[in-house]
Design an enzyme around this catalytic site. Structure first.
Site, PDB file in Angstrom:
ATOM      1  N   THR A 174      39.707  55.164 -14.088  1.00 25.14           N
ATOM      2  CA  THR A 174      38.936  53.944 -13.841  1.00 25.14           C
ATOM      3  C   THR A 174      39.166  52.944 -14.967  1.00 25.14           C
ATOM      4  O   THR A 174      40.046  53.142 -15.821  1.00 25.14           O
ATOM      5  CB  THR A 174      37.436  54.293 -13.629  1.00 25.14           C
ATOM      6  OG1 THR A 174      36.759  53.120 -13.189  1.00 25.14           O
ATOM      7  CG2 THR A 174      36.774  54.826 -14.897  1.00 25.14           C
ATOM      8  N   LYS A 233      43.608  51.795 -15.027  1.00 29.40           N
ATOM      9  CA  LYS A 233      44.252  51.995 -13.724  1.00 29.40           C
ATOM     10  C   LYS A 233      45.713  51.534 -13.703  1.00 29.40           C
ATOM     11  O   LYS A 233      46.504  52.029 -12.918  1.00 29.40           O
ATOM     12  CB  LYS A 233      43.472  51.260 -12.634  1.00 29.40           C
ATOM     13  CG  LYS A 233      42.189  51.955 -12.239  1.00 29.40           C
ATOM     14  CD  LYS A 233      41.547  51.285 -11.040  1.00 29.40           C
ATOM     15  CE  LYS A 233      40.247  51.973 -10.682  1.00 29.40           C
ATOM     16  NZ  LYS A 233      39.662  51.453  -9.447  1.00 29.40           N
ATOM     17  N   ASP A 262      41.614  53.943  -3.490  1.00 26.83           N
ATOM     18  CA  ASP A 262      40.564  52.911  -3.356  1.00 26.83           C
ATOM     19  C   ASP A 262      40.683  52.168  -2.013  1.00 26.83           C
ATOM     20  O   ASP A 262      39.704  52.048  -1.275  1.00 26.83           O
ATOM     21  CB  ASP A 262      40.657  51.895  -4.501  1.00 26.83           C
ATOM     22  CG  ASP A 262      40.118  52.444  -5.811  1.00 26.83           C
ATOM     23  OD1 ASP A 262      39.210  53.281  -5.777  1.00 26.83           O
ATOM     24  OD2 ASP A 262      40.615  52.014  -6.879  1.00 26.83           O
ATOM     25  N   GLY A 283      40.855  40.223  -7.481  1.00 30.44           N
ATOM     26  CA  GLY A 283      41.078  41.077  -8.645  1.00 30.44           C
ATOM     27  C   GLY A 283      41.649  42.426  -8.226  1.00 30.44           C
ATOM     28  O   GLY A 283      42.184  42.571  -7.116  1.00 30.44           O
ATOM     29  N   GLY A 293      28.334  49.284  -0.617  1.00 26.66           N
ATOM     30  CA  GLY A 293      29.497  49.730  -1.375  1.00 26.66           C
ATOM     31  C   GLY A 293      29.605  51.230  -1.581  1.00 26.66           C
ATOM     32  O   GLY A 293      30.674  51.726  -1.949  1.00 26.66           O
TER      33      GLY A 293
HETATM   34  P1  ATR Z   1      37.968  44.292 -10.168  1.00 27.67           P
HETATM   35  O1  ATR Z   1      38.992  45.279 -10.644  1.00 27.67           O
HETATM   36  O2  ATR Z   1      36.590  44.876 -10.040  1.00 27.67           O
HETATM   37  O3  ATR Z   1      38.396  43.571  -8.953  1.00 27.67           O
HETATM   38  P2  ATR Z   1      38.655  41.989 -11.753  1.00 27.67           P
HETATM   39  O4  ATR Z   1      40.114  42.278 -11.562  1.00 27.67           O
HETATM   40  O5  ATR Z   1      38.166  41.558 -13.083  1.00 27.67           O
HETATM   41  O6  ATR Z   1      37.780  43.248 -11.374  1.00 27.67           O
HETATM   42  O7  ATR Z   1      38.223  40.900 -10.646  1.00 27.67           O
HETATM   43  C1  ATR Z   1      36.927  40.377 -10.559  1.00 27.67           C
HETATM   44  C2  ATR Z   1      36.845  39.462  -9.322  1.00 27.67           C
HETATM   45  O8  ATR Z   1      35.511  38.922  -9.264  1.00 27.67           O
HETATM   46  C3  ATR Z   1      37.773  38.259  -9.391  1.00 27.67           C
HETATM   47  O9  ATR Z   1      38.145  37.903  -8.069  1.00 27.67           O
HETATM   48  C4  ATR Z   1      36.879  37.178 -10.005  1.00 27.67           C
HETATM   49  O10 ATR Z   1      37.272  35.864  -9.733  1.00 27.67           O
HETATM   50  P3  ATR Z   1      38.299  35.061 -10.739  1.00 27.67           P
HETATM   51  O11 ATR Z   1      39.664  35.579 -10.430  1.00 27.67           O
HETATM   52  O12 ATR Z   1      38.117  33.636 -10.389  1.00 27.67           O
HETATM   53  O13 ATR Z   1      37.832  35.404 -12.138  1.00 27.67           O
HETATM   54  C5  ATR Z   1      35.592  37.490  -9.286  1.00 27.67           C
HETATM   55  N1  ATR Z   1      34.402  36.952  -9.949  1.00 27.67           N
HETATM   56  C6  ATR Z   1      33.805  37.416 -11.078  1.00 27.67           C
HETATM   57  N2  ATR Z   1      32.696  36.673 -11.374  1.00 27.67           N
HETATM   58  C7  ATR Z   1      32.594  35.726 -10.392  1.00 27.67           C
HETATM   59  C8  ATR Z   1      31.671  34.663 -10.118  1.00 27.67           C
HETATM   60  N3  ATR Z   1      30.622  34.428 -10.912  1.00 27.67           N
HETATM   61  N4  ATR Z   1      31.890  33.905  -9.016  1.00 27.67           N
HETATM   62  C9  ATR Z   1      32.931  34.139  -8.191  1.00 27.67           C
HETATM   63  N5  ATR Z   1      33.863  35.120  -8.405  1.00 27.67           N
HETATM   64  C10 ATR Z   1      33.685  35.904  -9.484  1.00 27.67           C
END
Ligand code: ATR
Length: 285
Positions: A62, A66, A102, A129, A242
């Site tokens: 995790t 990853k 996943d 993300g 989830g």
């Molecule tokens: P994960 O592995 O959990 O997907 P990540 O790669 O850090 O974690 O991705 C987080 C996702 O949440 C991204 O799509 C991020 O958007 P950005 O690419 O614009 O950063 C999104 N995200 C996080 N906080 C957010 C917020 N307050 N509003 C909208 N999108 C958010």
């Protein structure tokens, strides 16, 4: 010989995997344990290397490892290469195989718990993300009619859409404010609404604007009833939380390690009980 599996991450104290994987081992009477392996970056190579020992079944991986585990593995299976992330390592006679369960876990949760087969349907992902990436490839592989990708940072959505398209998927980057009309299913793959982020009262879109019958899915499992899902339910839509994705990615990992069907109901019960315990503890503190 007691066989070992565990979760490699940093931190790992909050992971529910030990609870439901141990419950699964017990339910099958397996002489196996699932441990927490908190692993800072500089110990990752050694930790992964140790999995080659005969008593190790493998591991889950995790945040934040990853992607970083790739160089320490011998072979990649399933969708791990395309998804660019490994969440499951399997030890087969001292050789380490990397998988990503996943995305397939998400699709299994959709099919088994929401009775929604993405084949021939339009599914919009909010977020681009790591989590969205695995899900997007799994949906494309499941013959989803169109995978839509919206992200706060539009460039990232375009990049992910290009990668999925290059792998043969039907995909569409959704620019501007998330337009959630005309989709059969809308999935929150952002961290918005997650416990501890300060966004618990927020939703990544307004579910009221969706067509009747749209399925809303959140991959956030703490809390189980996110603002996104509550708003969707209040607008009369179907919802899926989830927890099922978490359980099914774990069930697929269990099956890769042991070769036997995962006791999914036992895993759900153990995870729900642990989440309830945590809520009670938080109320007390
Ligand atoms: P994960 O592995 O959990 O997907 P990540 O790669 O850090 O974690 O991705 C987080 C996702 O949440 C991204 O799509 C991020 O958007 P950005 O690419 O614009 O950063 C999104 N995200 C996080 N906080 C957010 C917020 N307050 N509003 C909208 N999108 C958010």
């Amino acid at each position: 010989m007691t066989r070992l599996a565990g979760i490699i991450g940093h931190p790992v104290a909050h992971s529910l995997s030990p609870v439901f994987q141990e419950a699964a081992f017990r339910a099958h009477g397996l002489d196996a344990r699932y441990e927490q392996w908190d692993t800072p970056n500089e110990q990752l190579a050694e930790r992964v290397g140790s999995l080659r020992g005969p008593d190790f079944l493998g591991a889950n991986v995790t945040i934040p490892h990853k992607e970083a585990v790739f160089p320490f593995l011998d072979e990649l299976g399933g969708q791990s290469a395309r998804a660019g992330a490994v969440n499951t390592i399997v030890n087969r006679d001292g050789r380490l195989f990397g998988f990503n369960t996943d995305g397939p876990g998400f699709v299994a949760a959709l099919r088994n718990e929401a009775h929604f087969d993405p084949a021939g349907h339009r599914v919009l992902l909010l977020g681009a993300g790591g989590a969205a990436r695995g899900i997007a490839f799994a949906l494309a592989e499941s013959r989803t009619e169109t995978v839509g990708i919206w992200n706060r940072t539009a460039d990232r959505a375009r990049r992910l859409a290009r990668d999925v398209e290059a792998a043969g998927g039907e995909v569409q980057a959704v620019p501007g404010a998330a337009d959630i009309r005309r989709w059969d299913c809308v999935v929150n793959c952002t961290s918005v609404g997650m416990h501890g982020t300060g966004t618990e009262a927020k939703s990544p879109c307004d579910p009221a604007t969706a067509a009747p019958g749209t399925l809303f899915v959140d991959i956030v499992y703490a809390p189980e009833d996110t603002t996104f899902l509550r708003q969707a339910a209040a607008s009369g839509h179907k919802t899926l939380g989830g927890l099922p994705m978490l359980i099914y990615q774990g069930a697929l990992a269990f099956e890769l390690w042991t070769g036997i069907p995962a006791p999914v109901d036992v895993m759900f019960d153990a995870a729900r009980a642990a989440l309830k315990d945590r809520q009670r503890q938080e109320l007390r503190t």
